[in-house]
Structure formats: C-alpha cells, structure tokens
Design a protein around this motif. Structure first.
Motif, PDB file in Angstrom:
ATOM      1  N   ASN A  36       0.815  -1.212   0.000  1.00  0.00           N
ATOM      2  CA  ASN A  36       0.000   0.000   0.000  1.00  0.00           C
ATOM      3  C   ASN A  36       0.851   1.266   0.000  1.00  0.00           C
ATOM      4  N   SER A  37       2.135   1.077  -0.179  1.00  0.00           N
ATOM      5  CA  SER A  37       3.017   2.239  -0.098  1.00  0.00           C
ATOM      6  C   SER A  37       2.653   3.267  -1.148  1.00  0.00           C
ATOM      7  N   PRO A  38       2.935   4.522  -0.862  1.00  0.00           N
ATOM      8  CA  PRO A  38       2.658   5.535  -1.862  1.00  0.00           C
ATOM      9  C   PRO A  38       3.455   5.184  -3.111  1.00  0.00           C
ATOM     10  N   THR A  72       0.686  16.642  -0.958  1.00  0.00           N
ATOM     11  CA  THR A  72       1.586  16.483   0.174  1.00  0.00           C
ATOM     12  C   THR A  72       2.882  17.256  -0.026  1.00  0.00           C
ATOM     13  N   LYS A 130       2.545  20.411   2.027  1.00  0.00           N
ATOM     14  CA  LYS A 130       2.926  20.027   3.391  1.00  0.00           C
ATOM     15  C   LYS A 130       4.437  19.917   3.507  1.00  0.00           C
ATOM     16  N   GLY A 131       4.891  19.355   4.585  1.00  0.00           N
ATOM     17  CA  GLY A 131       6.325  19.285   4.838  1.00  0.00           C
ATOM     18  C   GLY A 131       6.685  20.419   5.766  1.00  0.00           C
ATOM     19  N   VAL A 132       7.832  20.253   6.405  1.00  0.00           N
ATOM     20  CA  VAL A 132       8.212  21.228   7.418  1.00  0.00           C
ATOM     21  C   VAL A 132       8.635  22.539   6.759  1.00  0.00           C
ATOM     22  N   TYR A 174      13.609   7.788   3.475  1.00  0.00           N
ATOM     23  CA  TYR A 174      12.700   7.280   4.513  1.00  0.00           C
ATOM     24  C   TYR A 174      12.802   5.756   4.652  1.00  0.00           C
ATOM     25  N   ILE A 221      12.844  14.272   8.972  1.00  0.00           N
ATOM     26  CA  ILE A 221      11.960  15.443   8.994  1.00  0.00           C
ATOM     27  C   ILE A 221      11.916  15.940   7.554  1.00  0.00           C
ATOM     28  N   GLU A 241       4.143   6.076  11.851  1.00  0.00           N
ATOM     29  CA  GLU A 241       3.954   6.136  10.393  1.00  0.00           C
ATOM     30  C   GLU A 241       2.781   7.039  10.049  1.00  0.00           C
ATOM     31  N   TRP A 269      -0.251   7.854   7.367  1.00  0.00           N
ATOM     32  CA  TRP A 269      -1.069   7.226   6.327  1.00  0.00           C
ATOM     33  C   TRP A 269      -2.173   8.186   5.886  1.00  0.00           C
ATOM     34  N   ILE A 270      -2.442   8.192   4.594  1.00  0.00           N
ATOM     35  CA  ILE A 270      -3.495   9.073   4.050  1.00  0.00           C
ATOM     36  C   ILE A 270      -4.674   8.242   3.572  1.00  0.00           C
ATOM     37  N   LYS A 278       3.691   2.428  15.117  1.00  0.00           N
ATOM     38  CA  LYS A 278       3.912   1.286  14.230  1.00  0.00           C
ATOM     39  C   LYS A 278       3.177   0.047  14.722  1.00  0.00           C
ATOM     40  N   VAL A 313      -0.374  -0.257  13.184  1.00  0.00           N
ATOM     41  CA  VAL A 313      -0.567  -0.108  11.732  1.00  0.00           C
ATOM     42  C   VAL A 313      -1.351  -1.294  11.148  1.00  0.00           C
ATOM     43  N   LEU A 344      -4.833  -1.020   9.137  1.00  0.00           N
ATOM     44  CA  LEU A 344      -5.014  -1.489   7.763  1.00  0.00           C
ATOM     45  C   LEU A 344      -6.152  -2.492   7.659  1.00  0.00           C
ATOM     46  N   THR A 358      -3.034   5.292   1.367  1.00  0.00           N
ATOM     47  CA  THR A 358      -1.642   5.261   0.929  1.00  0.00           C
ATOM     48  C   THR A 358      -0.718   5.536   2.113  1.00  0.00           C
ATOM     49  N   GLY A 359       0.423   4.902   2.084  1.00  0.00           N
ATOM     50  CA  GLY A 359       1.395   5.093   3.143  1.00  0.00           C
ATOM     51  C   GLY A 359       2.356   3.915   3.186  1.00  0.00           C
ATOM     52  N   PRO A 360       3.313   3.879   4.097  1.00  0.00           N
ATOM     53  CA  PRO A 360       3.612   4.985   5.008  1.00  0.00           C
ATOM     54  C   PRO A 360       4.355   6.121   4.301  1.00  0.00           C
ATOM     55  N   TRP A 361       3.974   7.324   4.656  1.00  0.00           N
ATOM     56  CA  TRP A 361       4.618   8.527   4.136  1.00  0.00           C
ATOM     57  C   TRP A 361       5.601   9.069   5.171  1.00  0.00           C
ATOM     58  N   TYR A 392       5.092  14.256   6.621  1.00  0.00           N
ATOM     59  CA  TYR A 392       4.853  15.570   6.023  1.00  0.00           C
ATOM     60  C   TYR A 392       3.852  16.391   6.833  1.00  0.00           C
ATOM     61  N   HIS A 393       2.861  15.712   7.391  1.00  0.00           N
ATOM     62  CA  HIS A 393       1.779  16.452   8.054  1.00  0.00           C
ATOM     63  C   HIS A 393       2.015  16.709   9.535  1.00  0.00           C
ATOM     64  N   ALA A 449       5.131  16.415  11.359  1.00  0.00           N
ATOM     65  CA  ALA A 449       6.391  16.952  11.841  1.00  0.00           C
ATOM     66  C   ALA A 449       6.299  18.467  11.717  1.00  0.00           C
TER      67      ALA A 449
END
Lengths: 110, 267
Positions: free
Chosen positions: A5-7, A22, A26-28, B83, B89, B125, B127-128, B228, B231, B235, B255-258, B261-262, B264
């Motif tokens: 399911n990874s992006p 994203t 987004k992101g820092v 990642y 970060i 993790e 996830w979107i 983790k 997760v 799912l 979708t994930g793990p990203w 982004y949201h 941190a």
C-alpha cells in the motif's frame, strides 16, 4: 516497511494527487533564503493531471501521431523533406527518360 | 557566486552512520545528493546554480506545470528513498538556502526541537485515507432507506395528484440534501474509528473531479499518525470497511507509510 500500500510514484491520478497535495503543500516549513510559494496547488494539479492524462490516454489508444507529425516534430519534418526530395529526384529521372524516348521516337518519324 | 543549498530533510547522524546515504541525483538532475553533518543532525542537501534557481527564475519554473510535475516527484522520490533507511523530517518542496552558513544557523536555531521530533516520529507512520463514492449509488441508498424520506413518501401518497407533483419535486431536493449529509456522516464515522487508533489525525481538503481525474466523487480526505504497533490493525479495519461497503458505492483509498509531512512541525 513496504506492504503493497506504499505511496506509489506512478502516474496514476490518485497517487498523483497524493504526491502533489503532500509535497507542494505540506512538509516542514523553516524559512529558506530563497522564497517561493506555489501559487495555486489546485490549478497546477489540474494542469499536471491533464498533461499526464492526455499522454497516457493517447498512448493507451495508440494515438502517438504527434511523434511523426511533421508540424509537431522537427525530426519527422526533416525525414519527410528528405523523402520528398528523393521522390522528386526519381520523378525527374523518369521524366527525362520519357522525354528522351519521345525525342528518339520523333526523330525516327518520317 | 556561492552555490545554493536545496534541503530535502533532516536525519539523525547516528542513523546515517549505520546506513550510508543512498546515491541520488539532485533537483537539477546533475548535482549529487549528500549530507552535511551538524553535530547530531545531518542535513540532506544538493547544490544548485544560483542564477538558474534564484528567486525569480524559480518562480517562473514553479509556474510551469511540466517542470513542477517532474520536480515535485523528484522531491517525493528522494524523500521516500531516504525514509526507507532513516527517520526523517521532510522539508517542504523548494526549501533553499543561499549557502552552508545560512543553513547551519537555521538548523542550530531549531536543533532542540528537531532532535525531539526525530525521536518522536521514529516509531510512527503517516497514512493518508481518501474515501470516494459513486454518487448515484449513494443517492439510491438514501432514497430507499432514509427515514425522513420514507415519511415524506407516505405523506405524498395520500395527497391529490396536483399536490403530489409539487411535493415530489420537493422530495427530490430532500433526497439530494440527505445524500450530501450521508456522504459526510458516513465518512465521519469511519474517520472517528480510525482517529481513535491514531496518535494524531487531520482532515484534509476534498478535491474536485478535475483534480482527481476520477469518475467517483471524493467525499473524504484525511491523514493519520500511527504508532507502528497499530498499523496492522489500522489497515485491517480499512480493508474490512472496504469489503463491507464497496457494493454500496463507497471506495477507500489508503496510501502510506509517508514521511511525516503532516505531523512533523518545527515552529
């Protein structure tokens, strides 16, 4: 970490939206020295999706004519000109031969 | 002129010592991605030409959809690669410094917070989840199972033909309104269940069809920060809900793990 399911980084529209919303939004944020704001994520996403979709769709239905269309592709244009020149040359040769034959014929006439 | 420094993200130095940095090309496709050690933190960067990537030039570039597409994916792919090996970060796309010193100052300024954050996200993790619906099916469902609508239908049945015509048109409007409510209510219920499992969650913007390019309508968009350890549960809940509801026209896209982004956040 990967579990199917990874992006993904494909051009699938859904993943495209995930990545754009994203990465662009987004992101820092710690102020860099070069400041640049992405003007309108929504508008740019639409544009990008249209570019991706049109190329994908066209390929999918076998529509890749622009790759050989002389108006859209300079390489194809060059090729076409070369072909035309050769054709012209051949036609000229044939014409000269025919004219030659005709001249021969007329000179043999009583 | 000094080269500009494009910052991808910050990783812990001790993790970088365990895994050498993957070999990646920079944003311009030519320079190499490398890391600058700052005491306990490493900044993953590449160098850029100051003329080509100055403020004005960069603004022109970011308005070019083709360039933006390519480079946004470059940023994303570089971060995904990092990642795989490190807690990171992730910086926003196009975070650029005029030189090393300027980057050093910024990192020193935020160092404490960054160290804490890296510790915090190491075992989590992101996830979107996007929920899409086939609007017709949802509407059909609402028209046949909604209590308010059932009551109205019975009321109409006992009216004169003339009134019935007018009232039926009103009923259609009511069905539309209830369908909209249902989209929201359905998604909120799912979100509540998932949010309860999460350390943090955020509801995101819903995109129109011209952005998603899908025939189904997006009715929900949200992101979750998960330990983790949960997760797998997370799912399987989504999978279960998908199986249960796809017949009724609901589709879940996870979708994930990203990289975080949201969640941190430095300042």
């Amino acid at each position: 970490m990967n579990n199917g399911n990874s992006p993904q980084t494909t051009t699938q529209s859904s993943n495209l939206v995930d990545v754009l919303e994203t990465v662009l939004d987004k992101g820092v944020v710690i102020a860099g020295d070069i400041r640049v704001g992405i003007a309108d994520v929504e508008l740019l996403s639409i544009k990008i999706r249209l570019i991706v979709a049109s190329v994908d769709k066209a390929k999918e239905i076998g529509m890749d004519w622009w790759e050989t269309d002389p108006y859209l592709n300079s390489k194809a244009a060059e090729q076409e000109q070369k072909q035309l020149k050769e054709e012209n040359k051949k036609l000229l040769e044939r014409l000269e031969k025919l004219e030659g034959k005709m001249a021969d014929n007329s000179s043999r006439l009583p | 002129m000094e080269k500009l420094v494009y910052l991808y993200g910050i990783i812990p130095t001790k993790e970088k010592e365990k895994h050498p940095l993957p070999s990646l090309k920079g944003l311009d496709g030519e320079s190499d991605v490398y890391s600058l050690p700052f005491d306990e933190l490493d900044a993953v960067v590449c160098e850029l030409d100051p003329v080509e990537y100055g403020e004005k030039e960069l603004e022109k570039k970011t308005n070019d959809a083709k360039w933006l597409h390519e480079k946004a994916f470059h940023h994303h792919e570089a971060l995904m690669k990092l990642y795989e090996n490190y807690p990171i970060i992730p910086m926003k796309f196009c975070t650029i410094y005029s030189n090393h010193d300027s980057l050093l100052q910024t990192i020193n300024h935020h160092k404490q917070r960054m160290m804490e954050m890296l510790d915090d996200i190491a075992d989590k993790e992101e996830w979107i989840l996007k929920i899409y619906c086939e609007a017709d099916k949802v509407k059909q469902g609402v028209a046949s199972y909604n209590e308010a609508i059932e009551a109205k239908k019975e009321e109409i049945a006992s009216m004169s033909p003339g009134r019935q015509y007018l009232e039926k048109r009103k009923l259609d409007q009511l069905i539309d309104q209830e369908t909209e409510k249902e989209k929201r209510a359905f998604s909120e219920k799912i979100h509540k269940e998932l949010a309860a499992l999460s350390v943090d969650s955020e509801v995101k913007k819903i995109w129109k069809k011209d952005v998603t390019g899908r025939t189904e309508e997006m009715c929900w968009n949200s992101v979750y920060m998960l330990n983790k350890s949960v997760v797998d549960d997370f799912l399987s809940i989504v999978k279960h809900q998908q199986e249960k509801w796809s017949v009724s026209g609901w589709h879940f896209e996870l979708t994930g793990p990203w990289p975080s982004y949201h969640f941190a956040k430095v300042s």
